[in-house]
Design an enzyme around this catalytic site. Structure first.
Site, short mmCIF file in Angstrom:
data_model
loop_
_atom_site.label_atom_id
_atom_site.label_comp_id
_atom_site.label_asym_id
_atom_site.label_seq_id
_atom_site.Cartn_x
_atom_site.Cartn_y
_atom_site.Cartn_z
N GLU A 163 8.55 0.39 11.80
CA GLU A 163 9.66 1.35 11.79
C GLU A 163 9.03 2.72 11.91
OE1 GLU A 163 11.94 3.96 11.25
OE2 GLU A 163 12.12 3.44 9.13
N GLU A 166 9.03 14.68 17.54
CA GLU A 166 9.56 14.55 16.18
C GLU A 166 8.93 15.62 15.29
OE1 GLU A 166 8.43 11.17 13.60
OE2 GLU A 166 10.56 10.97 13.17
N CYS A 170 13.35 9.76 9.42
CA CYS A 170 13.13 9.25 10.78
C CYS A 170 14.44 9.20 11.56
CB CYS A 170 12.47 7.88 10.73
SG CYS A 170 13.15 6.83 9.48
N LYS A 190 0.89 -1.18 0.00
CA LYS A 190 0.00 0.00 0.00
C LYS A 190 0.92 1.21 0.00
CE LYS A 190 -2.10 2.95 2.09
NZ LYS A 190 -1.82 4.40 1.82
P1 NAI Z 1 1.25 7.83 8.51
O1 NAI Z 1 1.85 6.93 9.52
O2 NAI Z 1 -0.18 8.17 8.71
O3 NAI Z 1 1.39 7.19 7.05
C1 NAI Z 1 2.28 6.16 6.70
C2 NAI Z 1 1.57 5.12 5.87
O4 NAI Z 1 0.55 4.51 6.66
C3 NAI Z 1 0.85 5.68 4.63
O5 NAI Z 1 0.95 4.75 3.57
C4 NAI Z 1 -0.58 5.77 5.11
O6 NAI Z 1 -1.52 5.73 4.06
C5 NAI Z 1 -0.69 4.54 5.97
N1 NAI Z 1 -1.79 4.58 6.95
C6 NAI Z 1 -2.34 5.68 7.55
N2 NAI Z 1 -3.33 5.31 8.38
C7 NAI Z 1 -3.44 3.96 8.31
C8 NAI Z 1 -4.26 2.99 8.93
N3 NAI Z 1 -5.23 3.34 9.79
N4 NAI Z 1 -4.07 1.68 8.65
C9 NAI Z 1 -3.10 1.31 7.78
N5 NAI Z 1 -2.29 2.17 7.15
C10 NAI Z 1 -2.45 3.49 7.41
O7 NAI Z 1 2.15 9.15 8.46
P2 NAI Z 1 1.90 10.55 7.73
O8 NAI Z 1 0.56 11.07 8.08
O9 NAI Z 1 2.24 10.45 6.31
O10 NAI Z 1 3.02 11.45 8.46
C11 NAI Z 1 2.81 11.90 9.80
C12 NAI Z 1 4.08 11.85 10.61
O11 NAI Z 1 4.59 10.53 10.65
C13 NAI Z 1 5.26 12.66 10.07
O12 NAI Z 1 5.18 13.99 10.46
C14 NAI Z 1 6.42 11.96 10.71
O13 NAI Z 1 6.61 12.44 12.02
C15 NAI Z 1 6.00 10.51 10.76
N6 NAI Z 1 6.55 9.72 9.65
C16 NAI Z 1 7.58 8.85 9.92
C17 NAI Z 1 8.16 8.14 8.89
C18 NAI Z 1 9.30 7.20 9.13
O14 NAI Z 1 10.12 7.02 8.26
N7 NAI Z 1 9.36 6.52 10.25
C19 NAI Z 1 7.73 8.28 7.51
C20 NAI Z 1 6.62 9.17 7.32
C21 NAI Z 1 6.08 9.86 8.37
#
Ligand code: NAI
Ligand code: MG
Length: 495
Positions: free
Chosen positions: A261, A397, A296, A187
């Site tokens: 992660e 963060e 991250c 996804k």
């Molecule tokens: P997010 O965690 O919501 O999104 C990451 C992935 O999870 C996307 O593909 C999203 O569609 C999916 N997702 C969202 N809700 C879901 C659910 N209920 N069930 C299954 N999949 C779901 O993060 P977002 O909104 O893009 O970014 C928010 C914050 O997250 C950023 O400000 C940052 O702090 C952190 N982040 C950390 C990352 C890392 O590399 N560890 C990468 C991206 C964001």
């Protein structure tokens, strides 16, 4: 080659628009709905993403489940050869993929996007070579019983990826999962659906249909159903702590294993005997200023010995000021944009909070002058000094180009500050003293600790954090064995 590299990212975006990839083919979502994909440097729509939901998840998982039996029955080395071959073909598409990811993510081509595209290919080549390592053991249990273990595929893997490094983060999930005999449904992230779709399309030249499928859509309506699907037997997730918790809870309902992660607030300790030039260069690389800090592992907490603090800050400011913000596709650009308006507002909000909390703000570099980029999501890099270690900007963060610099007197104080965090993804220490380096690596609470350097994810170096930074490791042989197989114990009675 059926897919010649297409170096015009706009035409490629149009070509890929509105599709998932299921069973080897680009397909429209069942509900026919799509949403805009936006170039964050201009605010212009560059294409459409399929707005997938539970119906598409059901189709993709069903196909992946059917394909898994044959895939797992192939000799391991044959699977490995095909995965490595994907890497070689993807290598020929490095420039194409770099341009497309720069267009949809806003990450600068020269400093970030092209680099990511080449690392993607390398990960497939690396994991392809590990197929023969899917071995078990013989166990000296009883002389009359031949006792052994084997490594078995888990089945259909759900891989949920974010937008900050979509190619690399997809590769470290998909490549080991496939080599281990699983099939995968990915996804993609809402903001970066097109380049990863293109990667999967290119891989169809080599892989049997149905082995690798990709869906785009929103988290709750497409990612959620993927995690919850009864035939998904393992989930690998990268993203926010909050969504990580949601995924973990849904996986707990089904009692399936997950890898998470999540975020970070990584410290870098600069001792008084450090090579200052190296430390400043390491701070810029580690903070990922060229990626607008959207990492991250960003070294967002810089702890500097009081003897070097002022000089470190001065040199850091001078260097960051030389970085050029501009159109991500322009070769001269060092720094591109933030991914989307929501993240832009979040980052700007934290910069305001930092000022209100009383820290000293140094706003660096300069916004691009180009009129075409006037709506672009450019944030000037910010270094905060005089930061209270309990301030929100010091603890939460930010995921933007915002670094906090702290002053310390003793090594002990530096270690305490470094470990005083909810996160534990990465840490670095800068010193020329061997004993200090050894003690620091022992005592720093993080999954990835480096001395006098700040490398990113590398093939075969286990990558993953502790505390709120997540669960499990990625990118290594160990990660493939532990997270994409299960161990079966077999006893043959010879009496
Ligand atoms: P997010 O965690 O919501 O999104 C990451 C992935 O999870 C996307 O593909 C999203 O569609 C999916 N997702 C969202 N809700 C879901 C659910 N209920 N069930 C299954 N999949 C779901 O993060 P977002 O909104 O893009 O970014 C928010 C914050 O997250 C950023 O400000 C940052 O702090 C952190 N982040 C950390 C990352 C890392 O590399 N560890 C990468 C991206 C964001
Ligand atoms: Mg976008």
């Amino acid at each position: 080659m059926p897919f010649e590299p297409n170096l015009d990212p706009m035409s490629l975006a149009t070509e890929l628009s509105g599709h998932h990839l299921i069973d080897g083919k680009l397909v429209a979502p069942k509900n026919s709905k799509t949403f805009d994909v936006i170039n964050p440097a201009t605010g212009k729509v560059i294409g459409q993403a399929a707005d997938g939901d539970a119906d598409d998840v059901a189709i993709a998982v069903d196909i992946a489940k059917k394909a898994q039996k044959d895939w797992a029955e192939r000799p391991a080395r044959e699977r490995g050869k095909l995965v490595a071959e994907c890497g070689r073909v993807l290598m020929a598409h490095t420039e194409e993929l770099g341009r497309l990811v720069a267009l949809e993510s806003g990450k600068a081509l020269r400093t970030e996007s092209r680099v990511e595209a080449s690392v993607l290919a390398d990960m497939f080549v690396f994991f392809g070579g590990l197929a023969s390592e899917l071995k078990g053991e013989t166990v000296p249990f009883n002389p009359n019983m031949m006792t052994l273990t084997t490594r078995e595929a888990v089945g259909v893997v759900g891989a949920i990826i974010p937008w900050n490094v979509p190619l690399l983060l997809m590769a470290i999930k998909v490549a080991p999962a496939l080599v281990a005999g699983n099939t995968v449904v990915v996804k993609s992230a809402e903001d970066t659906p097109l380049t990863v779709l293109r990667v999967c399309q290119i891989m169809q030249e080599i892989l049997p249909a149905g082995v690798l499928n990709i869906l785009s859509g929103f988290g709750p309506s497409c990612g959620g159903p993927l995690v919850e699907h009864k035939d998904v037997k393992k989930v690998s997730f990268t993203g926010s702590v909050e969504t990580g918790r949601t995924v973990y809870k849904a996986a707990a309902e089904k009692l399936i294993p997950v890898t998470l992660e999540l975020g970070g607030k990584s410290p870098m300790i600069v001792m008084d005997d450090a090579d200052l030039d190296k430390a400043v260069a390491g701070a810029i690389g580690g903070m990922r200023f060229t990626r607008q800090g959207q990492s991250c592992t960003a070294s967002s907490r810089m702890l500097v010995h009081e003897k070097l603090h002022d000089e470190f800050v001065k040199r850091l400011i001078d260097k960051v000021n030389t970085l050029k913000m501009g159109n991500p596709l322009d070769e001269e650009t060092d720094i591109g944009t933030i991914i989307n308006r929501k993240q832009f507002d979040k980052v700007c909000g934290y910069i305001d909070i930092g000022e209100k909390e009383g820290a000293t703000k140094h706003e660096l570099s300069a916004l691009p002058a180009d009129a075409e980029l006037s709506d672009g999501l450019f944030v000037r890099p910010v270094i905060f000094t005089n930061v209270d270690p309990n301030a929100r900007i010091a603890r939460e963060e930010i995921f933007g180009p915002v670094a906090c610099v702290f002053k310390f007197k003793t090594f002990e104080e530096a270690l305490e500050l470094a470990n005083d965090s909810d996160f534990g993804l990465a840490a670095t220490v800068w010193t020329t003293d061997l004993k200090t380096a050894l003690v620091a690596t022992k005592r720093l609470e993080a999954g990835f600790v480096q001395v006098n350097q700040n490398l990113v994810v590398q093939p075969n170096l286990s990558y993953g954090g502790i505390k709120l930074s997540g669960l499990g490791k990625e990118a290594s042989l160990e990660s493939m064995l532990e997270h994409f197989t299960y161990k079966k114990t077999v006893i043959l009675n010879m009496e």
